[in-house]
Enzyme design. Structure first.
Site, short mmCIF file in Angstrom:
data_model
loop_
_atom_site.label_atom_id
_atom_site.label_comp_id
_atom_site.label_asym_id
_atom_site.label_seq_id
_atom_site.Cartn_x
_atom_site.Cartn_y
_atom_site.Cartn_z
N GLU A 36 1.51 1.13 10.17
CA GLU A 36 0.09 0.83 10.38
C GLU A 36 -0.66 2.01 10.97
O GLU A 36 -1.44 1.89 11.91
CB GLU A 36 -0.07 -0.39 11.30
CG GLU A 36 0.83 -1.53 10.86
CD GLU A 36 0.06 -2.69 10.32
OE1 GLU A 36 -1.18 -2.68 10.43
OE2 GLU A 36 0.69 -3.60 9.77
N GLY A 37 -0.40 3.17 10.40
CA GLY A 37 -1.03 4.39 10.90
C GLY A 37 -0.13 5.03 11.93
O GLY A 37 0.08 4.47 13.01
N LEU B 40 0.84 -1.19 0.00
CA LEU B 40 0.00 0.00 0.00
C LEU B 40 0.89 1.26 0.00
O LEU B 40 0.77 2.11 -0.88
CB LEU B 40 -0.94 0.00 1.21
CG LEU B 40 -1.84 1.23 1.36
CD1 LEU B 40 -2.83 1.32 0.21
CD2 LEU B 40 -2.59 1.21 2.70
N THR B 41 1.79 1.33 1.00
CA THR B 41 2.64 2.52 1.15
C THR B 41 3.58 2.67 -0.05
O THR B 41 4.10 1.68 -0.58
CB THR B 41 3.46 2.39 2.45
OG1 THR B 41 2.55 2.39 3.54
CG2 THR B 41 4.44 3.54 2.60
N GLU B 42 3.78 3.92 -0.45
CA GLU B 42 4.69 4.22 -1.56
C GLU B 42 5.78 5.17 -1.08
O GLU B 42 5.64 5.80 -0.03
CB GLU B 42 3.89 4.83 -2.71
CG GLU B 42 2.80 3.88 -3.20
CD GLU B 42 2.06 4.39 -4.42
OE1 GLU B 42 2.29 5.55 -4.81
OE2 GLU B 42 1.27 3.62 -4.97
N PRO B 43 6.84 5.31 -1.89
CA PRO B 43 7.91 6.22 -1.47
C PRO B 43 7.39 7.62 -1.14
O PRO B 43 7.85 8.25 -0.20
CB PRO B 43 8.85 6.24 -2.68
CG PRO B 43 8.59 4.95 -3.39
CD PRO B 43 7.15 4.61 -3.15
#
Lengths: 394, 259
Positions: free
Chosen positions: A373-374, A141-144
Site C-alpha cells: 500500500e505504498g 494492481l501490482t504486477e511482477p
C-alpha cells in the site's frame, strides 16, 4: 460472548486518554471487535500463522458483525464513520495484520471501487454478498515487474466487438486465490480502467504464494489473465486513469494508519507484561533502567501514532483528508509500529521469537505492511515533494 | 408479545472495585460501566423470543446518566426501545426500593414477560425477579436455562445441581435466566447505527408516582453496617507425591468439600 468483551490490558497503555475522544458508537465498535477477536481469533491465531492460513469461514462472521464495507452506505453496509472504521482496523490488527488485511482488501480495495465507480448492476450483483462475507473480493494492481510504478503496468484490456479481452499478470494479491471476484486494473486505449473478473472466467487462473515469512495468516496469490473474455458490463464505468486505483489505496491506507497502532499496542502490552513478571538478577527486568527506557519510548511512540490516527480520522470525517496527509500517517505510523514490535522482541528475549507470544508475529507482519500500500520510500517522496515542490520519483 | 428486559449497569468486572468509605456504597464513578453479564443473556433470550413470536423487546434500566451507554448497547444488539429511570433521588436505593420503582414502571408500560439475569455481578443478591413478581402479582419462574412460550403457556428448565426441573406458569410472568440459556450475540454495526434512532424514554421519580421519601439511601430498608477488604490470597499448599499423591489430593478436595 465472553464474560468481559475487551480482554483489556491490565496496565495503562492509553496514558493520553486518546480513547476518551471516541464517541459511544465508536467505543461500542471497539468493544465489539475486541470481544470478537478475543473469542474467535486469539485462541487460534498462532496456529493459523504457523500453518500459513486464515479460515475462509471467518468471512461470514466478519460480515455478520458488519465489518466488511462498514464505511460504505447501502447494499447491506453499515455506513459508519471513518473513525469507527479506523478503530475496527486497530482492534483487528491488534489480533493480526493478516486479519486486518482481509477486511481492508474486502472493504476498501474490492467493495469501495464497485461502490464508487461501479454500475447499478455491478453494485447490486456484488456488494450485498460481499458485505455479508459470502463473496470475497481482491484487488489486482501490482504486477511482477510493476510495484511502486503502477502507471507502467503491462496488463492490457482490448476491445473485441462489444466485449473486452484481458491479458497480463498481477502479483502479491491478498485474497487472490480465494476471491470470488477480482477488481483488476488494466491499460486500455482510453487509459487505465477497472474490470470485474469473476472466479472461473475462462483464462483466469490464480496461484497461492507460499514460503512467506510475513502475513502468514493471510492468503496471497498471483493472478494470470490469458485473453480472458469479459462482457462490456464487466468494466467499471465510473473512472478512467490511475486515480481510480489510487483512490482505493488512499481508503485502505487510512485503515493501515489505525491498524498498525493495534499491532504496536499488542506488542507493548506483551512487553510490559513480560517485564513485570520475568525475573533476572533477583528482580523483575521491568525494574532495570534500560528496560524502562525502552518501554517509555514505546509508549511515547505508540501515543503519537494513535493521535495521528485519530486526527486524520477526524479530518476524513470532515471531508478534508488529503492523500499527502495519508502518506505522512502511513509512513510514520508503520515505522513507529515496527520499531515498537522489534523493541518488544528484545524485552521478551528468546521467548520473543516464539509464537507463544505475539511480538515476532506482529514484527514479521509489519515488514509487509511497511512495503504494501505504498512503500515507506514512496510515501517519503510524496512528503519530499510537498516540502520542496520537486518530484523525485524518477 | 411484549417483552421487557431489565438491565443493570455494573462496574466492569475486570476492574478493581471498591466501596466508598463515607457511605459504604460501591464506587461506580471511577470504573467503566458494563451491562451486567447475566443481563446480556436476558437480552438475548428476549430477542430470540421476540423473533420467534413477533414480539417487541423493551429495555428497562434504572441508573445514572452513564447507564445510557448500556442502554445503547442493548439497543444495538436489537432491542426495540428503552425506558431509562433516572433521578438523583434514587441514588443509593436498595433492592426493595429498586423493585418498587421498577414495578411501578412495569405496571405502567405493561408486559407479557419480564426477563432478568439471575443476579448482578456487583451486589449479587439475586432477589430482583422474586421481588418484582411479588409486587406485580405474577408468577416468578427463576433460574431458567431454557424457555418456551406457547400462547400464554410458559415452560422453562430450572437449572439445579442435579440437572433441571421442568416448571410451567402462565403469562404474564417474570423470568430470571442463567448463563446456560444461550450465547449472547454481538451488537452488529448496523445495529449500532440503528440504535441511534430507537426511542429511549426517560422516567423520573415523580413520573413513577413514588414519594421521594420512600427511595434513596436515607430511606433504604437495608444498610451496609461495615465492610472489610478481602484478605490477601494465602500461599497454596504443596503436596509432595511420595506414591500417595492421589490419596492426598483426594483428602485435600474432601477437606474443602469439593468431593
Amino acid at each position: 460472548m465472553p464474560a468481559h468483551p475487551a480482554g483489556q490490558p491490565g496496565h495503562d497503555l492509553d496514558l493520553l486518554r486518546v480513547d476518551q475522544q471516541l464517541s459511544s458508537d465508536e467505543a461500542l465498535v471497539r468493544d465489539t471487535v475486541r470481544a470478537f477477536t478475543a473469542e474467535r481469533v486469539m485462541p487460534h491465531i498462532a496456529d493459523w500463522f504457523e500453518a500459513g492460513t486464515l479460515p475462509r469461514e471467518l468471512a461470514p462472521e466478519l460480515g455478520k458483525l458488519g465489518l466488511l464495507g462498514m464505511h460504505l452506505t447501502g447494499y447491506g453496509c453499515a455506513g459508519m464513520g471513518p473513525v469507527a472504521y479506523g478503530v475496527a482496523c486497530r482492534e483487528l490488527e491488534a489480533a493480526d495484520s493478516g486479519l486486518r488485511s482481509l477486511v481492508s482488501v474486502q472493504g476498501s480495495l474490492a467493495m469501495f471501487p464497485i461502490w464508487k465507480y461501479g454500475s447499478p448492476e455491478q453494485k447490486d450483483e456484488w456488494l450485498p454478498r460481499m458485505a455479508a462475507g459470502e463473496a470475497i473480493g481482491c484487488f489486482g494492481l501490482t504486477e511482477p515487474d510493476h510495484g511502486s510504478d503502477p502507471s507502467s503496468m503491462a496488463t492490457r484490456a482490448v476491445r473485441n466487438g462489444s466485449d473486452w479481452l484481458l491479458s497480463g499478470s498481477k502479483m502479491w494479491i491478498t485474497n487472490g486465490s480465494v476471491a470470488d471476484i477480482a477488481v483488476v486494473w488494466a491499460q486500455t486505449q482510453e487509459g487505465i480502467r477497472g474490470f470485474l473478473v469473476p472466479r472461473g472466467a475462462r483464462g483466469f487462473t490464480s496461484r497461492a504464494i507460499h514460503k512467506k515469512m510475513s502475513l502468514r495468516a493471510s492468503i496471497t496469490a498471483e493472478l494470470h489473465f490469458d485473453d480472458v473474455k469479459l462482457p462490456a458490463g464487466a468494466m467499471l464505468p465510473g473512472v478512467v486513469g490511475l486515480k481510480g486505483p489510487l483512490s482505493c489505496l488512499t481508503e485502505a491506507r487510512f485503515g493501515i494508519i489505525w491498524g498498525v497502532t493495534g499491532a504496536a499496542r499488542a506488542c507493548l502490552d506483551a512487553a510490559v507484561d513480560y517485564a513485570r513478571t520475568r525475573e533476572q538478577f533477583g528482580k523483575p527486568i521491568g525494574g532495570f533502567q534500560l528496560t524502562q527506557g525502552k518501554l517509555a519510548w514505546m509508549l511515547a511512540d505508540l501515543s503519537r501514532a494513535q493521535l495521528i490516527a485519530l486526527h486524520l480520522g477526524r479530518l476524513k470525517e470532515a471531508g478534508e483528508l488529503t492523500p499527502e496527509q495519508v502518506s505522512l500517517g502511513k509512513m510514520s505510523n508503520v515505522r513507529a509500529a515496527i520499531e515498537i514490535a522489534r523493541q518488544a522482541r528484545t524485552i521478551l528475549g528468546a521467548n520473543g521469537i516464539t509464537l507463544e507470544y505475539p511480538v515476532i508475529r506482529h514484527a514479521n507482519n509489519l515488514e509487509s505492511v511497511l512495503t504494501y500500500e505504498g512503500t515507506e520510500e514512496i510515501h517519503a517522496l510524496t512528503l519530499g515533494q510537498v516540502l520542496t515542490g520537486i518530484p523525485a520519483y524518477r | 408479545m411484549n417483552i421487557v428486559v431489565c438491565v443493570k449497569q455494573v462496574p466492569d468486572t475486570w476492574a478493581e472495585r471498591t466501596l466508598r468509605p463515607e457511605d459504604s456504597r460501591l464506587d461506580r464513578a471511577s470504573v467503566d460501566g458494563v451491562i451486567n453479564e447475566l443481563d446480556e443473556y436476558a437480552i438475548e433470550e428476549g430477542l430470540r423470543l421476540a423473533e420467534a413470536h413477533e414480539g417487541e423487546v423493551t429495555i428497562l434500566t434504572m441508573g445514572p446518566d452513564k447507564a445510557s451507554e448500556s442502554i445503547r448497547k442493548a439497543l444495538s444488539m436489537g432491542a426495540d426501545k428503552a425506558v431509562h429511570v433516572i433521578d438523583d433521588g434514587l441514588a443509593g436505593s436498595d433492592a426493595l426500593q429498586t423493585s418498587a420503582v421498577l414495578a411501578q414502571v412495569l405496571g405502567r408500560i405493561g408486559f407479557d414477560l419480564v426477563i432478568l439475569g439471575a443476579e448482578s455481578t456487583d451486589a449479587r443478591m439475586g432477589v430482583m425477579a422474586a421481588m418484582l413478581a411479588e409486587r406485580l402479582g405474577v408468577p416468578q419462574v427463576s433460574l431458567a436455562s431454557k424457555v418456551e412460550v406457547d400462547g400464554t403457556a410458559l415452560r422453562i428448565h430450572r437449572q439445579r445441581d442435579y440437572g433441571y426441573d421442568k416448571v410451567e406458569a402462565s403469562l404474564p410472568a417474570v423470568i430470571s435466566v442463567v448463563e446456560k440459556i444461550n450465547e449472547p450475540r454481538y451488537p452488529s454495526f448496523k445495529g449500532i447505527m440503528a440504535a441511534k434512532k430507537k426511542p429511549v424514554e426517560t422516567v423520573t421519580l415523580a413520573d413513577t408516582g413514588l414519594d421521594a421519601g420512600q427511595v434513596g439511601l436515607a430511606a433504604a430498608a437495608t444498610e451496609v453496617v461495615s465492610f472489610a477488604n478481602r484478605p490477601p490470597r494465602q500461599a497454596g499448599t504443596v503436596v509432595k507425591d511420595e506414591g500417595d499423591g492421589g490419596t492426598k489430593a483426594a483428602e485435600f478436595l474432601a477437606g474443602q468439600k469439593f468431593i
